[in-house]
Design an enzyme around this catalytic site. Structure first.
Site, short mmCIF file in Angstrom:
data_model
loop_
_atom_site.label_atom_id
_atom_site.label_comp_id
_atom_site.label_asym_id
_atom_site.label_seq_id
_atom_site.Cartn_x
_atom_site.Cartn_y
_atom_site.Cartn_z
N CYS A 106 0.99 -0.96 -0.05
CA CYS A 106 -0.20 0.03 0.01
C CYS A 106 0.97 1.31 -0.09
CB CYS A 106 -1.02 -0.10 1.29
SG CYS A 106 -2.61 1.10 0.81
N HIS A 209 -3.78 -5.24 0.91
CA HIS A 209 -3.24 -5.38 2.22
C HIS A 209 -3.29 -6.70 2.42
CE1 HIS A 209 -2.38 -1.46 4.19
NE2 HIS A 209 -3.34 -0.92 3.31
N GLU A 211 -1.40 -8.71 4.18
CA GLU A 211 -1.23 -9.02 5.72
C GLU A 211 -2.58 -8.96 6.58
OE1 GLU A 211 -2.10 -4.86 6.13
OE2 GLU A 211 -0.88 -5.97 4.65
#
Length: 233
Positions: A106, A209, A211
């Site tokens: 990002c 994202h 994660e």
């Protein structure tokens, strides 16, 4: 021996250094050792960290000061943090110079792009005509749009897919890429969702994202591949 991977953090108005724990959890789940890096502006420290660590994860966060890519600020520019800009630029350059792997997420993707000579769209909602939810209201682990991946790219090789579903939490994005990088994934509205550095070191940048989506097989593949590259570097 497990790879030690530096993860960039940020400073909030209360002056505490912070990071979403999902980044460290994802690195650990993939077999790496997460090392949180305090935002200290020091070229010497950045070089020493690049010498000692095996890889760098540039994390998400706020806007980048457009002075770094020679533009005036857009009216909707959010608060910028010059300390974070400077320390992440120093780290990215130090790891690139040592041919050590970088995974940029990002804001991290935008940082890597600017460091290498690219520019940014400062505000997607007002500068791009699109109905896609690039700043979604859904939970972080929920995918809200698809991306198309270049089948000849490293990203397609890692994921073994040419289309996946992703989440989205950004109002800035890549505009122009430097000649050293190639765009490897796009949203349906044409926004660049991933790019790769051509040659060494391994440097992969994604706009979504992963994660926050480690229950998803594709997200785990990204982190496992990154940790593997760090282990072998």
């Amino acid at each position: 021996m497990s790879a030690m991977i530096g993860i960039t953090t940020f400073i909030e108005l209360d002056e505490f250094t912070k990071i979403r724990r999902a980044y460290a959890n994802a690195v650990a789940t993939a077999g790496g050792i997460p090392v949180l890096l305090s935002p200290i502006v020091s070229e010497k420290l950045a070089e020493e960290l690049a010498d000692r660590l095996d890889g760098l994860l540039l994390s998400g966060g706020g806007d980048i000061n457009p002075v770094h890519y020679y533009e005036e600020p857009h009216p909707t520019l959010d608060l910028v943090c010059d300390i974070r800009d400077q320390y992440e630029f120093q780290l990215a350059k130090a790891f690139m110079n040592r041919n050590k792997p970088i995974f940029a997420i990002c804001r991290g993707a935008q940082v890597l792009n600017v460091v290498l000579g690219g520019t940014l769209i400062q505000d997607v909602p007002s500068q791009i005509t699109s109905d896609l939810p690039h700043s979604q209201k859904a939970d972080r682990h929920v995918a809200t749009h698809t991306i198309q991946i270049n089948p000849q790219s490293k990203l397609a090789e890692i994921l073994d897919e040419c289309q996946i579903d992703v989440n989205s939490f950004h109002h800035q994005s890549v505009k122009d890429l430097p000649g050293t990088c190639i765009a490897t994934a796009y949203a349906p509205d044409g926004i660049v969702e991933a790019f790769e550095y051509q040659g060494d070191p391994f440097a992969l940048a994604v706009q979504w994202h992963p994660e926050a989506m480690t229950d998803d097989e594709h997200s785990l593949k990204l982190f496992r591949y990154f940790v593997e590259k760090c282990t072998c570097s």
